[in-house]
Scaffold this motif. Structure first.
Motif, PDB file in Angstrom:
ATOM      1  N   ALA A 131       0.840  -1.200   0.000  1.00  0.00           N
ATOM      2  CA  ALA A 131       0.000   0.000   0.000  1.00  0.00           C
ATOM      3  C   ALA A 131       0.874   1.248   0.000  1.00  0.00           C
ATOM      4  CB  ALA A 131      -0.912   0.011   1.221  1.00  0.00           C
ATOM      5  N   LEU A 132       0.505   2.188  -0.838  1.00  0.00           N
ATOM      6  CA  LEU A 132       1.162   3.495  -0.906  1.00  0.00           C
ATOM      7  C   LEU A 132       0.304   4.495  -0.149  1.00  0.00           C
ATOM      8  CD1 LEU A 132       3.373   5.293  -2.332  1.00  0.00           C
ATOM      9  CD2 LEU A 132       1.668   5.651  -4.124  1.00  0.00           C
ATOM     10  N   CYS A 133       0.926   5.238   0.762  1.00  0.00           N
ATOM     11  CA  CYS A 133       0.196   6.222   1.562  1.00  0.00           C
ATOM     12  C   CYS A 133       0.746   7.621   1.315  1.00  0.00           C
ATOM     13  CB  CYS A 133       0.297   5.881   3.049  1.00  0.00           C
ATOM     14  SG  CYS A 133      -0.566   4.387   3.508  1.00  0.00           S
ATOM     15  N   TYR A 186       3.193  20.746  -0.814  1.00  0.00           N
ATOM     16  CA  TYR A 186       2.609  19.482  -1.222  1.00  0.00           C
ATOM     17  C   TYR A 186       3.622  18.723  -2.083  1.00  0.00           C
ATOM     18  CZ  TYR A 186      -2.089  20.970   0.224  1.00  0.00           C
ATOM     19  OH  TYR A 186      -3.179  21.369   0.945  1.00  0.00           O
ATOM     20  N   ALA A 187       3.429  17.406  -2.184  1.00  0.00           N
ATOM     21  CA  ALA A 187       4.276  16.597  -3.064  1.00  0.00           C
ATOM     22  C   ALA A 187       3.890  16.829  -4.515  1.00  0.00           C
ATOM     23  CB  ALA A 187       4.117  15.121  -2.732  1.00  0.00           C
ATOM     24  N   ASP A 188       4.867  16.717  -5.383  1.00  0.00           N
ATOM     25  CA  ASP A 188       4.598  16.627  -6.816  1.00  0.00           C
ATOM     26  C   ASP A 188       4.184  15.174  -7.088  1.00  0.00           C
ATOM     27  OD1 ASP A 188       5.164  16.045  -9.680  1.00  0.00           O
ATOM     28  OD2 ASP A 188       5.955  18.084  -9.680  1.00  0.00           O
ATOM     29  N   PRO A 189       3.145  14.930  -7.902  1.00  0.00           N
ATOM     30  CA  PRO A 189       2.749  13.546  -8.209  1.00  0.00           C
ATOM     31  C   PRO A 189       3.905  12.683  -8.705  1.00  0.00           C
ATOM     32  CG  PRO A 189       1.093  15.060  -9.034  1.00  0.00           C
ATOM     33  CD  PRO A 189       2.233  15.908  -8.534  1.00  0.00           C
ATOM     34  N   LYS A 190       4.892  13.299  -9.344  1.00  0.00           N
ATOM     35  CA  LYS A 190       6.049  12.544  -9.836  1.00  0.00           C
ATOM     36  C   LYS A 190       6.835  11.912  -8.685  1.00  0.00           C
ATOM     37  CE  LYS A 190       6.709  15.374 -13.990  1.00  0.00           C
ATOM     38  NZ  LYS A 190       7.571  16.374 -14.648  1.00  0.00           N
ATOM     39  N   GLU A 191       6.803  12.549  -7.510  1.00  0.00           N
ATOM     40  CA  GLU A 191       7.517  11.989  -6.355  1.00  0.00           C
ATOM     41  C   GLU A 191       6.859  10.704  -5.872  1.00  0.00           C
ATOM     42  OE1 GLU A 191       9.513  15.562  -3.944  1.00  0.00           O
ATOM     43  OE2 GLU A 191       7.398  15.972  -4.384  1.00  0.00           O
ATOM     44  N   MET A 224       9.379  -7.166  -0.456  1.00  0.00           N
ATOM     45  CA  MET A 224       8.374  -6.344   0.222  1.00  0.00           C
ATOM     46  C   MET A 224       6.979  -6.825  -0.135  1.00  0.00           C
ATOM     47  SD  MET A 224       9.819  -2.455  -0.199  1.00  0.00           S
ATOM     48  CE  MET A 224       8.455  -1.722   0.697  1.00  0.00           C
ATOM     49  N   THR A 225       6.213  -7.197   0.866  1.00  0.00           N
ATOM     50  CA  THR A 225       4.792  -7.461   0.680  1.00  0.00           C
ATOM     51  C   THR A 225       4.066  -7.179   1.983  1.00  0.00           C
ATOM     52  OG1 THR A 225       3.173  -8.950  -0.336  1.00  0.00           O
ATOM     53  CG2 THR A 225       4.696  -9.942   1.252  1.00  0.00           C
ATOM     54  N   GLY A 226       2.860  -6.660   1.875  1.00  0.00           N
ATOM     55  CA  GLY A 226       2.104  -6.268   3.063  1.00  0.00           C
ATOM     56  C   GLY A 226       2.607  -4.989   3.692  1.00  0.00           C
ATOM     57  N   SER A 227       3.479  -4.271   2.981  1.00  0.00           N
ATOM     58  CA  SER A 227       4.057  -3.045   3.529  1.00  0.00           C
ATOM     59  C   SER A 227       3.119  -1.864   3.316  1.00  0.00           C
ATOM     60  CB  SER A 227       5.409  -2.734   2.865  1.00  0.00           C
ATOM     61  OG  SER A 227       6.353  -3.734   3.169  1.00  0.00           O
ATOM     62  N   VAL A 228       3.116  -0.963   4.281  1.00  0.00           N
ATOM     63  CA  VAL A 228       2.353   0.278   4.202  1.00  0.00           C
ATOM     64  C   VAL A 228       3.389   1.389   4.112  1.00  0.00           C
ATOM     65  CG1 VAL A 228       0.698   1.762   5.388  1.00  0.00           C
ATOM     66  CG2 VAL A 228       0.467  -0.728   5.524  1.00  0.00           C
ATOM     67  N   VAL A 229       3.555   1.928   2.910  1.00  0.00           N
ATOM     68  CA  VAL A 229       4.668   2.832   2.621  1.00  0.00           C
ATOM     69  C   VAL A 229       4.195   4.282   2.644  1.00  0.00           C
ATOM     70  CG1 VAL A 229       6.504   3.399   0.988  1.00  0.00           C
ATOM     71  CG2 VAL A 229       5.697   1.033   1.181  1.00  0.00           C
ATOM     72  N   LEU A 230       4.702   5.032   3.620  1.00  0.00           N
ATOM     73  CA  LEU A 230       4.362   6.443   3.745  1.00  0.00           C
ATOM     74  C   LEU A 230       5.277   7.295   2.872  1.00  0.00           C
ATOM     75  CD1 LEU A 230       4.008   6.475   7.609  1.00  0.00           C
ATOM     76  CD2 LEU A 230       2.143   6.994   6.045  1.00  0.00           C
ATOM     77  N   VAL A 231       4.675   8.081   1.997  1.00  0.00           N
ATOM     78  CA  VAL A 231       5.429   9.071   1.220  1.00  0.00           C
ATOM     79  C   VAL A 231       4.694  10.390   1.470  1.00  0.00           C
ATOM     80  CG1 VAL A 231       6.343   9.701  -1.038  1.00  0.00           C
ATOM     81  CG2 VAL A 231       5.994   7.294  -0.487  1.00  0.00           C
TER      82      VAL A 231
END
Length: 252
Positions: A182-184, A218-223, A239-246
């Motif tokens: 998951a991307l957060c 704010y982040a640029d969507p490219k990031e 990596m699986t089941g990871s919750v990745v904070l950006v």
């Protein structure tokens, strides 16, 4: 290029993180299947992909409708034979409001796209990936799926659900060659976030607390697209089941 010969399906491809990620994945060599409810913006993304030398198709779909999700999955397989990467990204934001003033129709709208849409996409893509014995799924959650944001409790609940789907399915498919993460994102400069300011101006309701953009922007969507590319590739092979904070420190 790391994603050469990979087939990537991207929902919500017509704008924001979806468009930036479509261009990034295509730039890394993937052939893309672009999915969006908005035909005009989806086809515009496809045009941009082709202008940079990429290859792909566009499929219009409402991700909350079972038959339309099956259709975009079937189109991908009929056209290219497989699905290696699925960026399950389509989502909408809630109108900021006190909990007790949220209409049932607003609840249904958020849950249909953010929860049912993610579920249906995973359901049909996982069938394809299980038959292949490989694949990477990236679900777009949110920092609101990790901690709540003021006055958007339904949106927050929907993104908590996305994280629940991600972890539950990752556990099921960990030994089947399929990775699910998951991307957060935090605040990202997209049409969705731009609409928030308009809500405040015209709606007459402003939350008691507003999140602090700790990096001052704010982040640029490219990031975010950079992380999508990483999670899609073999660089994230363990990596699986990871919750990745950006999120630029938003949740600190």
């Amino acid at each position: 290029m790391e994603l050469t010969n990979k087939i990537a399906v991207i929902t919500g491809a017509g704008s924001g993180i979806g468009r930036a990620s479509s261009l990034k994945l295509a730039g890394e060599g993937a052939t893309v299947v672009l999915v969006d409810f908005n035909k005009e913006t989806g086809e515009e993304t496809l045009k941009l992909v082709k202008e940079q030398g990429g290859e792909g198709i566009f499929v219009q779909a409402d991700v909350s409708k079972d038959e339309e999700v099956q259709n975009y999955v079937n189109k991908a397989v009929e056209t290219y034979g497989r699905i290696d990467v699925f960026f399950n990204n389509a989502g909408i934001i809630q109108k900021f409001a006190p909990f007790t003033s949220v209409e049932e129709s607003e609840f249904d709208r958020i849950m249909a796209i953010n929860v049912k849409g993610v579920f249906l996409g995973m359901k049909y893509v996982l069938k394809v990936m299980e038959e292949q014995g490989s694949g990477s799924i990236i679900n777009t959650a949110s920092t609101a799926g990790v901690r709540p944001e003021h006055s958007v409790a339904v949106y927050s609940a929907s993104k908590h659900a996305v994280i629940g789907f991600t972890k539950g399915a990752a556990l099921e498919y960990a030994n089947k060659g399929i990775r699910i993460n998951a991307l957060c994102p935090g605040g990202v400069q997209t049409a969705l976030t731009a609409s928030v300011a308009t809500q405040f101006e015209k709606g007459g309701y402003v939350p008691e607390e507003i999140s602090n953009m700790r990096m001052g922007r704010y982040a640029d969507p490219k990031e975010l697209a950079e992380m999508v590319s990483f999670l899609a590739s073999d660089r994230a092979s363990y990596m699986t089941g990871s919750v990745v904070l950006v999120d630029g420190g938003l949740t600190l």
